[in-house]
Design a protein around this motif. Structure first.
Motif, short mmCIF file in Angstrom:
data_model
loop_
_atom_site.label_atom_id
_atom_site.label_comp_id
_atom_site.label_asym_id
_atom_site.label_seq_id
_atom_site.Cartn_x
_atom_site.Cartn_y
_atom_site.Cartn_z
N ASP A 57 -0.44 4.66 0.80
CA ASP A 57 -0.41 5.34 2.03
C ASP A 57 0.80 6.15 2.57
OD1 ASP A 57 1.43 3.47 2.62
OD2 ASP A 57 0.27 1.94 3.55
N HIS B 198 3.99 2.17 7.60
CA HIS B 198 4.37 1.98 8.74
C HIS B 198 5.67 1.44 8.80
CE1 HIS B 198 0.15 2.66 8.82
NE2 HIS B 198 0.04 1.72 8.13
N TYR C 191 -9.51 -6.87 12.49
CA TYR C 191 -8.94 -6.19 11.24
C TYR C 191 -8.90 -7.42 9.97
CZ TYR C 191 -5.70 -4.35 7.90
OH TYR C 191 -5.06 -3.90 6.98
N LYS D 3 -8.17 3.49 1.85
CA LYS D 3 -7.47 4.62 1.87
C LYS D 3 -7.65 5.36 0.30
CE LYS D 3 -4.72 3.06 4.97
NZ LYS D 3 -5.29 1.61 4.88
N VAL E 129 -2.63 1.98 11.82
CA VAL E 129 -3.14 2.39 10.64
C VAL E 129 -4.44 3.22 10.97
CG1 VAL E 129 -4.47 0.25 10.03
CG2 VAL E 129 -3.49 1.82 8.31
N ARG F 125 0.23 -2.78 13.87
CA ARG F 125 0.05 -1.95 12.65
C ARG F 125 -1.71 -1.94 12.44
NH1 ARG F 125 1.74 -4.23 7.25
NH2 ARG F 125 1.96 -6.02 8.30
N ASN F 126 -2.28 -2.42 13.30
CA ASN F 126 -3.94 -2.50 13.14
C ASN F 126 -4.51 -1.14 13.85
OD1 ASN F 126 -3.61 -4.90 11.92
ND2 ASN F 126 -4.58 -5.97 13.41
N LYS G 55 -7.10 -7.68 5.87
CA LYS G 55 -6.63 -6.66 4.83
C LYS G 55 -7.44 -6.15 3.85
CE LYS G 55 -2.26 -5.48 3.72
NZ LYS G 55 -1.17 -6.56 4.16
N SER H 242 0.84 -1.27 0.10
CA SER H 242 -0.15 -0.04 0.02
C SER H 242 0.85 1.36 0.00
CB SER H 242 -0.82 0.08 1.38
OG SER H 242 -0.17 -0.07 2.43
N ASP I 22 4.09 -1.13 3.63
CA ASP I 22 3.45 0.23 3.81
C ASP I 22 4.22 1.31 4.41
OD1 ASP I 22 3.34 -0.57 6.39
OD2 ASP I 22 1.53 -1.76 6.53
N MET J 170 -9.66 -3.87 4.38
CA MET J 170 -9.59 -2.58 4.96
C MET J 170 -8.52 -1.68 4.58
SD MET J 170 -10.89 -3.66 8.94
CE MET J 170 -11.05 -2.12 9.57
N GLN J 171 -7.30 -2.21 4.03
CA GLN J 171 -6.49 -1.52 3.33
C GLN J 171 -7.16 -0.72 2.08
OE1 GLN J 171 -2.14 -2.63 2.92
NE2 GLN J 171 -2.56 -3.12 0.77
N1 ARG Z 1 -1.15 -1.33 5.21
C1 ARG Z 1 -2.31 -2.11 6.12
C2 ARG Z 1 -3.47 -1.05 6.04
O1 ARG Z 1 -3.47 -0.14 5.12
C3 ARG Z 1 -1.62 -1.69 7.74
C4 ARG Z 1 -2.19 -2.75 8.49
C5 ARG Z 1 -1.63 -4.01 8.41
N2 ARG Z 1 -2.06 -4.93 9.13
C6 ARG Z 1 -2.01 -6.04 9.10
N3 ARG Z 1 -2.69 -7.05 9.98
N4 ARG Z 1 -1.58 -6.63 8.01
O2 ARG Z 1 -4.34 -1.59 6.36
#
Ligand code: ARG
Length: 459
Positions: free
Chosen positions: A28, A86, A318, A326, A114, A110-111, A320, A24, A84, A322-323
């Motif tokens: 992002d 992060h 979470y 953005k 983000v 990261r959850n 993915k 991403s 990403d 949800m990525q």
């Molecule tokens: N790039 C991811 C996003 O936009 C960040 C979160 C990733 N979390 C994970 N559990 N892979 O959502």
């Protein structure tokens, strides 16, 4: 080579296609400033609570500022392999400060990271939308004030209905955009809870202080449920929904400007700065900005629908999927801000042609309702009868190809003998609008009162 963040359980690196679908960073990276602000707040809290040493916290916080300045100055090599924003930031921090960088991710995931970054980004956009709308309302108020008593046709079904004032028409949009502004303000309040420290989904066993990071990042409080905190994209959806309504208002106004600037209407002249020409037809001056604003609702509402479809049916917490939030929100926000700015520029620059407005205001038997009302008031006629008598007079004028004020008193009397010459006073468009003094009506005094109220409200 396996991944430096989770390589422990992996023997092989990802396929190129896996990397392409997974990364991403291409989009992002727009949240770099928010990511670094979130990490700096988290590091400060880890230091204060004694989870890491003050020295490590300071090294991390300093290092992150260096990363930010590298990104801001364009001297940062974003890596797709690092997936990403992060992980790109954290990897660079490791290059810069070494071992302490590895302690930054204590008690978070990261959850929640983000969700925090994205909330901060969306919150800024809500503020930008509010100030964009504010500026647009300012431009509308200037138009309304200048033309509080210019008359123009009011339409229903795009057929001439009753005369209204230019100022009244402008102020109708002020009300609409004012509601949009308050919708953004409401949504901003609702979304202003910090996900940071929710960690992956269950919270953490480290003695973190979520109130401290929430406060440092300008949130009102930490989100109360860690599962919800990392699963929630309501704030993005609300931004898109409110943006959609605002874009719909912009689109309606844009449509009116397209119609009004045509040679057939000539209600307004758009400035050269907000018009385009034709490569073949030398006479053309096209309202392209208005047309594009009219179209923007398509992609903004599309983004709302797309994200709604992404989120529906996602089990907690979470995923993915949800990525995919953005790019929709980025695109919608960019286009909403552009549309607001373009509309503000067009409104500020445009000239209302009061003569054309007034001429149009009197055509199409626009004061027929005034005539019917006069029959009720002067002759004590029931409104239904007055409506019928007036209808006959309109038919008579239409058959003679003239307007109502062009009929003679004898013509009037031939339809209803009690009509007197006083009737002609109510047939003029200025009298018509001046008489609409009910609260919220089109009378110039009502319009001026609303302009004064709104000037207070937006200053
Ligand atoms: N790039 C991811 C996003 O936009 C960040 C979160 C990733 N979390 C994970 N559990 N892979 O959502």
């Amino acid at each position: 080579t396996s991944n430096q963040m989770w390589g422990g359980r992996f023997a092989a690196g990802p396929d190129a296609i896996m990397e392409a679908i997974n990364a991403s960073i291409g989009f992002d990276q727009r949240m770099a400033a928010q990511d670094i602000a979130g990490s700096r707040a988290h590091a400060a809290m880890l230091g204060q609570t004694g989870i890491i040493t003050d020295n490590d916290a300071d090294a991390i916080r300093e290092g992150l500022l260096t990363v930010l300045s590298e990104i801001d100055s364009g001297n940062f090599a974003f890596s797709t392999a690092l997936e990403d924003i992060h992980m790109n930031v954290e990897a660079r921090l490791k290059d810069l400060v070494g071992e302490p960088a590895g302690r930054l991710h204590t008690g978070r995931s990261r959850n929640d990271q983000v969700a925090t970054d994205f909330k901060l980004w969306v919150r800024d956009q809500m503020d930008a939308a509010i100030s964009g709308i504010n500026a647009l309302i300012g431009a509308l108020l200037a138009q309304a004030e200048a033309g509080a008593d210019w008359v123009m046709p009011g339409f229903t079904h795009l057929q001439t209905a009753q005369p209204v004032t230019w100022g009244h028409h402008m102020m109708a949009y002020v009300e609409m955009f004012g509601r949009d502004m308050s919708r953004f303000e409401d949504a901003r309040k609702r979304m202003n809870e910090s996900p940071l420290g929710a960690a992956a989904l269950a919270g953490t066993s480290f003695p973190i202080d979520r109130h401290m990071t929430a406060e440092a990042l300008g949130f009102d409080r930490p989100a109360a449920n860690s599962l919800d905190a990392v699963s929630d994209r309501d704030f993005a959806l609300e931004f898109l929904a409110v943006s959609s309504i605002c874009a719909m208002h912009l689109s309606r106004f844009a449509e009116e400007l397209v119609i009004w600037s045509s040679a057939q209407f000539r209600f307004v002249t758009l400035s050269d700065r907000f018009s385009t020409g034709s490569s073949i037809m030398p006479q053309k001056k096209n309202p392209d900005a208005a047309e594009l604003i009219r179209a923007k609702i398509g992609r903004i509402f599309g983004a709302n629908t797309a994200l709604m479809m992404v989120m529906k049916g996602l089990p907690l917490a979470y995923s993915k999927d949800m990525q995919e939030d953005k790019e929709q929100v980025f695109d919608a926000a960019d286009n909403l801000m552009l549309a607001l700015a373009a509309m503000q520029g067009m409104v500020k620059d445009m000239t209302a042609n009061c003569d054309s407005l007034e001429a149009a205001a009197g055509s199409g038997f626009s004061t027929a309702t005034d005539l019917a009302d006069w029959l009720v008031r002067a002759l004590n006629m029931p409104f239904r009868d007055a409506h019928h008598v007036t209808g006959s007079l309109v038919a008579m004028a239409e058959s003679r190809n003239c307007d109502l004020p062009d009929l003679s008193l004898e013509d009037m009397k031939s339809v209803h003998e009690a009509i007197t010459a006083d009737v002609f006073e109510v047939l003029g468009v200025h009298n018509s609008v001046a008489s609409r003094t009910s609260y919220g009506g089109t009378a110039p005094e009502q319009v001026k009162a609303q302009v004064a109220l709104w000037k207070d409200r937006i200053s």
